[in-house]
Design a protein around this motif. Structure first.
Motif, mmCIF file in Angstrom:
data_model
loop_
_atom_site.group_PDB
_atom_site.id
_atom_site.type_symbol
_atom_site.label_atom_id
_atom_site.label_comp_id
_atom_site.label_asym_id
_atom_site.label_seq_id
_atom_site.Cartn_x
_atom_site.Cartn_y
_atom_site.Cartn_z
ATOM 1 N N LYS A 6 0.812 -1.212 0.000
ATOM 2 C CA LYS A 6 0.000 0.000 0.000
ATOM 3 C C LYS A 6 0.847 1.265 0.000
ATOM 4 O O LYS A 6 0.373 2.333 0.357
ATOM 5 C CB LYS A 6 -0.889 0.013 1.238
ATOM 6 C CG LYS A 6 -1.951 -1.066 1.244
ATOM 7 C CD LYS A 6 -2.854 -0.754 2.417
ATOM 8 C CE LYS A 6 -3.858 -1.821 2.702
ATOM 9 N NZ LYS A 6 -4.550 -1.493 3.960
ATOM 10 N N LEU B 227 1.879 3.316 -2.163
ATOM 11 C CA LEU B 227 1.416 4.474 -2.928
ATOM 12 C C LEU B 227 0.197 5.116 -2.270
ATOM 13 O O LEU B 227 0.099 6.337 -2.153
ATOM 14 C CB LEU B 227 1.092 4.046 -4.354
ATOM 15 C CG LEU B 227 1.023 5.167 -5.392
ATOM 16 C CD1 LEU B 227 2.339 5.890 -5.505
ATOM 17 C CD2 LEU B 227 0.626 4.610 -6.743
ATOM 18 N N LEU B 228 -0.728 4.257 -1.822
ATOM 19 C CA LEU B 228 -1.871 4.752 -1.069
ATOM 20 C C LEU B 228 -1.400 5.572 0.122
ATOM 21 O O LEU B 228 -1.884 6.664 0.387
ATOM 22 C CB LEU B 228 -2.700 3.586 -0.530
ATOM 23 C CG LEU B 228 -3.763 2.975 -1.440
ATOM 24 C CD1 LEU B 228 -4.309 1.697 -0.814
ATOM 25 C CD2 LEU B 228 -4.907 3.956 -1.635
ATOM 26 N N MET C 83 -0.001 9.038 -0.665
ATOM 27 C CA MET C 83 -1.048 10.031 -0.884
ATOM 28 C C MET C 83 -1.587 10.498 0.467
ATOM 29 O O MET C 83 -1.801 11.677 0.683
ATOM 30 C CB MET C 83 -2.198 9.423 -1.686
ATOM 31 C CG MET C 83 -1.789 8.843 -3.010
ATOM 32 S SD MET C 83 -2.003 10.063 -4.343
ATOM 33 C CE MET C 83 -1.486 9.105 -5.765
ATOM 34 N N GLU D 163 -1.642 14.283 2.499
ATOM 35 C CA GLU D 163 -2.890 14.979 2.799
ATOM 36 C C GLU D 163 -2.922 15.570 4.210
ATOM 37 O O GLU D 163 -3.790 16.359 4.520
ATOM 38 C CB GLU D 163 -4.079 14.035 2.584
ATOM 39 C CG GLU D 163 -4.351 13.809 1.104
ATOM 40 C CD GLU D 163 -5.703 13.160 0.840
ATOM 41 O OE1 GLU D 163 -6.439 12.898 1.813
ATOM 42 O OE2 GLU D 163 -6.014 12.924 -0.327
ATOM 43 N N GLY E 85 4.380 12.297 -6.126
ATOM 44 C CA GLY E 85 4.893 12.885 -7.360
ATOM 45 C C GLY E 85 3.919 13.868 -7.957
ATOM 46 O O GLY E 85 3.557 13.761 -9.110
ATOM 47 N N SER F 60 0.532 22.624 -7.231
ATOM 48 C CA SER F 60 -0.843 23.003 -7.549
ATOM 49 C C SER F 60 -1.011 24.505 -7.763
ATOM 50 O O SER F 60 -1.933 24.932 -8.435
ATOM 51 C CB SER F 60 -1.807 22.491 -6.477
ATOM 52 O OG SER F 60 -1.486 23.028 -5.224
ATOM 53 N N GLN G 181 -2.244 5.842 -15.410
ATOM 54 C CA GLN G 181 -2.384 4.599 -14.651
ATOM 55 C C GLN G 181 -3.320 3.635 -15.381
ATOM 56 O O GLN G 181 -3.067 2.437 -15.438
ATOM 57 C CB GLN G 181 -2.923 4.894 -13.243
ATOM 58 C CG GLN G 181 -3.040 3.661 -12.343
ATOM 59 C CD GLN G 181 -1.697 3.072 -11.939
ATOM 60 O OE1 GLN G 181 -0.681 3.774 -11.924
ATOM 61 N NE2 GLN G 181 -1.658 1.797 -11.639
ATOM 62 N N TYR H 133 8.517 2.732 -11.087
ATOM 63 C CA TYR H 133 7.276 3.351 -10.633
ATOM 64 C C TYR H 133 6.325 2.337 -9.971
ATOM 65 O O TYR H 133 5.937 1.340 -10.559
ATOM 66 C CB TYR H 133 6.584 4.000 -11.846
ATOM 67 C CG TYR H 133 5.193 4.513 -11.599
ATOM 68 C CD1 TYR H 133 4.926 5.355 -10.524
ATOM 69 C CD2 TYR H 133 4.149 4.170 -12.451
ATOM 70 C CE1 TYR H 133 3.645 5.823 -10.310
ATOM 71 C CE2 TYR H 133 2.866 4.649 -12.242
ATOM 72 C CZ TYR H 133 2.609 5.471 -11.166
ATOM 73 O OH TYR H 133 1.335 5.929 -10.943
ATOM 74 N N PRO I 32 -3.454 17.034 -12.726
ATOM 75 C CA PRO I 32 -3.908 15.644 -12.657
ATOM 76 C C PRO I 32 -5.403 15.480 -12.385
ATOM 77 O O PRO I 32 -5.955 14.399 -12.605
ATOM 78 C CB PRO I 32 -3.093 15.072 -11.487
ATOM 79 C CG PRO I 32 -2.703 16.252 -10.658
ATOM 80 C CD PRO I 32 -2.721 17.460 -11.532
ATOM 81 N N GLY I 33 -6.078 16.552 -11.941
ATOM 82 C CA GLY I 33 -7.467 16.429 -11.507
ATOM 83 C C GLY I 33 -8.460 16.145 -12.622
ATOM 84 O O GLY I 33 -9.589 15.744 -12.375
#
Lengths: 395, 395
Positions: free
Chosen positions: A13, A15-16, A19, A23, A33, A37, A100, A124, A240-241
């Protein structure tokens, strides 16, 4: 309840978690990565949404065709030709929901359980996850400063023979090391692999984020056989959004990718694609990229300065010439997970290097993102990390 | 080049073709299951995009967390409680890129090659494709006017035993038949299946599109074991171009779904999710749904009128009480693909029923969508189709 066997492969996990760490509000995070913003051209994007909704609202809110919005695919094909000399027709471009998804679709197309995928290492995490979800056996290939080492590639092909179904590489400003392949190595690689009937996924997520004026030619440029599948994205160069990325493949392969795209999510968001097409037609994405790469270069320089000043001399690195990452090497025997534990206690985050090794583990490295934190945070966070590293190495 | 064995299962391009047929300008298409695009509240959606970009632009253009935008998940959980009495916590909702992705993730979680999935038949093509992509063996179960026939379900469970890994159903206004399960059958099904350790995917894509005031309780409502995975979407009640849907599952399952969502596309579009959350908070989605179901009811009535007037009496149907589809049955021995060939020549399209049978084929039925064409097109297209049917049946 009983789950598919793939779930046993997908315990990582990292990568999870990366993130989630980012946050946390008071964390100085060099983990994820993300682009910066504050560079997003919010006002221009708003204008593009307004124009699209005013003039093609119904179409923008309807289902899009599986291959994607034609105008956007055309603009992408043209842009890739202009920038990289890539000669893909509009019909050879499919829009994906982030790169992805393109990696997921590539795994889906080529991988049966137990098939071998050859990988640069480190590499990656997201690609590792996508491939593990199809129970690929990941075989790591070593790289040097020019790119993938061809002798090792040949050795792996000899060893695994027909079991090798796919090769995955990031030739430009690689994640996590920040390194790029030399032009010479690219040519050699494509020449060499042309003798094998094995597809190559070229992940070009960072290709345009160069700190120098010249962009390297992609592997796809040298490919005469239609063996290379090219994956590009607006997530790093724009934002990315929107989840707008693309995959290019020659016609016969594309037919199969479309079947898989359809099974995966029918199609990508029509409004996001039309917004992107509007932006590309009415604004200057290249000027935007120039602006962000200047900012990232400043931040890279700042990070390197603090490293040179605050970190022990035994810590190794290569200065990246583009992209989003710096890769640090602690002396052998040291473990960056231990360093992370201490850093988190002081509200600084990064990703320990072990997470980027699809098979086998090397734990004395770490990945630092330099695009996403402002100057003062880079100075503060890297100074803390430097002191912690100094203490840890002295033990 | 060698492909994964799954590709041999995925030759059916019926859904792709349905989309393409509908894109031809001069075609009167009853093919695709699209909402009526002139109902999209374009101005309100534009306002929502503008507000989101003005007040939370940077966040809206960044990566979202894998589970989705928290506020939206909370609003969805509340909405499902208010409408259906469903008791999911925010943490038990994950946002997906259309409900197709939720079906893909469900297949991925539960299916190894050769596992058996039980299916209502006929059933949704997209689900068939998602499951075939994981090489499931699809076993069709018959339905009657109350829903899935439990004796047949029991028989299949006895026959296939441990090989059964998943059950997929659409209890409300089913695609393609337009039929709904009775409340009694829902309770019986959930009671019955509780004795087995087999997950159930409840596809609720059409659940809110009722022509009557009362909404049936979902299977999930009766489920005390956390055995039912609920899939909802805004594609049919609002608009499909945003690609915002959701999957609900109890905590232990949700953990696994998040790992798969992450591998599939990292996360869904932040801006689309924030737009949706803004709309739900500031506008009245229920009023919008009331508006579109009134329109669809009118169109259904119009279509039924033309059928009663222009079609031969041997053509069978059940009047749908909601959703988007009418299902017609030609006499045994007739083939709706032949009828389609003739219809296309006169610029009228529909989907032949055989496409909706995951295993085994019955070719004398057809699916007609009534939501997507305007009144005059319904009259014109259905009149042509009626004449063609009359001619064909007389042969």
């Amino acid at each position: 309840m009983r789950f598919a066997s793939r779930m046993e492969c997908l315990q990582d996990k990292a990568l999870l978690n990366a993130m989630e760490l980012t946050e946390t509000e008071d964390m100085i995070s060099f983990s994820a990565g993300f682009p910066s913003s504050e560079t997003y051209p919010v006002a221009d994007i708003k204008e593009a949404f307004v124009q699209v909704l005013d003039h093609e609202g119904e179409e923008a809110l309807s289902y899009c065709s599986t291959s994607g919005f034609g105008k956007l695919r055309e603009l992408i094909a043209k842009r890739m030709y202009d920038k990289f000399g890539l000669d893909y027709k509009t019909g050879e471009v499919v829009i994906t929901s982030g790169s992805q998804q393109a990696l997921d679709m590539s795994s889906m197309l080529f991988i049966n359980k137990g098939d071998v995928v050859l990988f640069e290492t480190p590499s990656y995490l997201g690609a590792v996850n996508a491939l593990k979800a199809y129970e690929a056996e990941l075989v790591a290939l070593p790289t040097d400063r020019e790119g993938l080492i061809l002798d090792s590639l040949k050795q792996a092909l000899d060893q695994y023979g027909d079991r090798v179904k796919l090769i995955y590489v990031i030739p430009d400003f690689q994640n996590p090391t920040g390194r790029s392949w030399s032009a010479e190595r690219r040519k050699q690689f494509v020449d060499f692999i042309a003798d094998y009937d094995i597809p190559v996924i070229e992940d070009a997520a960072y290709s345009e984020l160069s700190f120098e004026d010249k962009l390297e030619k992609p592997l796809s440029y040298y490919d005469k056989k239609g063996q290379v599948v090219y994956v590009g994205t607006f997530s790093k160069t724009f934002c990315p959004g929107l989840r707008v990325a693309w995959l290019c493949a020659k016609e016969q392969l594309m037919e199969k990718f479309l079947i898989l795209k359809n099974a995966a999510d029918l199609s990508s968001s029509a409004i996001a694609q039309r917004q992107m097409a509007y932006y590309l037609s009415h604004y200057d994405l290249d000027a935007h990229i120039k602006k962000i790469t200047s900012l990232y270069l400043e931040r890279r320089n700042l990070m390197m300065e603090v490293i040179d000043r605050e970190f022990p001399k035994e810590v190794g690195y290569v200065i990246p010439k583009g992209g989003l990452f710096i890769w640090l090497e602690l002396p052998e025997g040291k473990d960056s997970r231990e360093l992370l534990k201490r850093a988190l206690a002081e509200k600084v985050a990064f990703i320990p290097g072990g997470s980027f090794y699809p098979s086998g583990v090397k734990n004395n490295e770490l990945r630092l993102n330099f695009s996403n934190m402002k100057g003062e945070e880079i100075i503060k966070g890297m100074t803390i990390l430097g002191h912690l590293t100094r203490e840890y190495l002295a033990e």
